[in-house]
Design a protein around this motif. Structure first.
Motif, PDB file in Angstrom:
ATOM      1  N   GLU A  26      -9.579  37.296  31.294  1.00  0.00           N
ATOM      2  CA  GLU A  26      -9.184  36.064  30.604  1.00  0.00           C
ATOM      3  C   GLU A  26      -7.664  35.923  30.576  1.00  0.00           C
ATOM      4  O   GLU A  26      -7.124  34.838  30.844  1.00  0.00           O
ATOM      5  N   GLU A  27      -6.976  37.015  30.271  1.00  0.00           N
ATOM      6  CA  GLU A  27      -5.510  36.949  30.210  1.00  0.00           C
ATOM      7  C   GLU A  27      -4.904  36.679  31.586  1.00  0.00           C
ATOM      8  O   GLU A  27      -3.915  35.936  31.706  1.00  0.00           O
ATOM      9  N   MET A  28      -5.486  37.252  32.628  1.00  0.00           N
ATOM     10  CA  MET A  28      -4.986  36.977  33.980  1.00  0.00           C
ATOM     11  C   MET A  28      -5.187  35.507  34.332  1.00  0.00           C
ATOM     12  O   MET A  28      -4.328  34.888  34.974  1.00  0.00           O
ATOM     13  N   ALA A  29      -6.313  34.938  33.888  1.00  0.00           N
ATOM     14  CA  ALA A  29      -6.557  33.516  34.141  1.00  0.00           C
ATOM     15  C   ALA A  29      -5.545  32.650  33.396  1.00  0.00           C
ATOM     16  O   ALA A  29      -5.064  31.640  33.932  1.00  0.00           O
ATOM     17  N   GLU A  30      -5.204  33.047  32.185  1.00  0.00           N
ATOM     18  CA  GLU A  30      -4.219  32.286  31.416  1.00  0.00           C
ATOM     19  C   GLU A  30      -2.849  32.335  32.086  1.00  0.00           C
ATOM     20  O   GLU A  30      -2.139  31.328  32.146  1.00  0.00           O
ATOM     21  N   LEU A  31      -2.493  33.509  32.598  1.00  0.00           N
ATOM     22  CA  LEU A  31      -1.219  33.612  33.323  1.00  0.00           C
ATOM     23  C   LEU A  31      -1.259  32.782  34.599  1.00  0.00           C
ATOM     24  O   LEU A  31      -0.292  32.065  34.920  1.00  0.00           O
ATOM     25  N   GLU A  51       4.739  34.974  27.399  1.00  0.00           N
ATOM     26  CA  GLU A  51       3.629  35.401  26.548  1.00  0.00           C
ATOM     27  C   GLU A  51       2.444  35.893  27.374  1.00  0.00           C
ATOM     28  O   GLU A  51       1.833  36.928  27.068  1.00  0.00           O
ATOM     29  N   GLU A  52       2.129  35.180  28.446  1.00  0.00           N
ATOM     30  CA  GLU A  52       0.959  35.563  29.248  1.00  0.00           C
ATOM     31  C   GLU A  52       1.223  36.826  30.070  1.00  0.00           C
ATOM     32  O   GLU A  52       0.303  37.621  30.277  1.00  0.00           O
ATOM     33  N   ILE A  53       2.454  37.012  30.538  1.00  0.00           N
ATOM     34  CA  ILE A  53       2.779  38.271  31.223  1.00  0.00           C
ATOM     35  C   ILE A  53       2.601  39.434  30.247  1.00  0.00           C
ATOM     36  O   ILE A  53       2.035  40.477  30.594  1.00  0.00           O
ATOM     37  N   ALA A  54       3.073  39.256  29.012  1.00  0.00           N
ATOM     38  CA  ALA A  54       2.904  40.306  28.004  1.00  0.00           C
ATOM     39  C   ALA A  54       1.422  40.598  27.779  1.00  0.00           C
ATOM     40  O   ALA A  54       1.013  41.772  27.724  1.00  0.00           O
ATOM     41  N   ASP A  55       0.619  39.543  27.661  1.00  0.00           N
ATOM     42  CA  ASP A  55      -0.827  39.734  27.456  1.00  0.00           C
ATOM     43  C   ASP A  55      -1.432  40.530  28.615  1.00  0.00           C
ATOM     44  O   ASP A  55      -2.217  41.464  28.400  1.00  0.00           O
ATOM     45  N   VAL A  56      -1.090  40.155  29.844  1.00  0.00           N
ATOM     46  CA  VAL A  56      -1.664  40.831  31.014  1.00  0.00           C
ATOM     47  C   VAL A  56      -1.205  42.281  31.069  1.00  0.00           C
ATOM     48  O   VAL A  56      -2.009  43.187  31.324  1.00  0.00           O
TER      49      VAL A  56
END
Ligand SMILES: [Mg+2]
Length: 95
Positions: A26-31, A51-56
């Motif tokens: 999911e996080e990769m999709a958001e990024l 933010e999305e890089i941090a999540d991934v």
């Protein structure tokens, strides 16, 4: 300050690997979505990209911890750097 390794360990204990793997996807999709917005639609969304890089990165770190493959991943990256570096240097020299 939260210790990263403690955080990853606790997240894996609380949520389990299956849930964390799905969360990683999911996080990769958001990024992916933010990168596409930035490139295709010229969005000024650097904050969202950060933010999305941090999540991934958080999710990838958990996968590496779960499978105990930190060293193998680092070695794989080095092999790729070594393989691709001559091409990059040649491309740079060619201008
Ligand atoms: Mg996210």
């Amino acid at each position: 300050m939260v210790n990263e390794q403690d955080f990853y360990r606790l997240a894996l204990q609380v949520h389990g690997i299956d849930r964390q793997q799905l969360q990683c996807v999911e996080e990769m999709a958001e990024l992916t979505k933010e990168l596409i917005k930035n490139t295709n639609r010229r969005f000024d969304n650097l904050d969202a990209i950060i933010e999305e890089i941090a999540d991934v990165e958080i999710m990838l770190a958990q996968l590496k911890m779960h499978y105990n493959i930190e060293t193998e991943v680092a070695e794989s990256k080095q092999k790729k750097f070594i393989r691709v570096m001559p091409y990059l240097q040649q491309e740079k020299a060619a201008g």
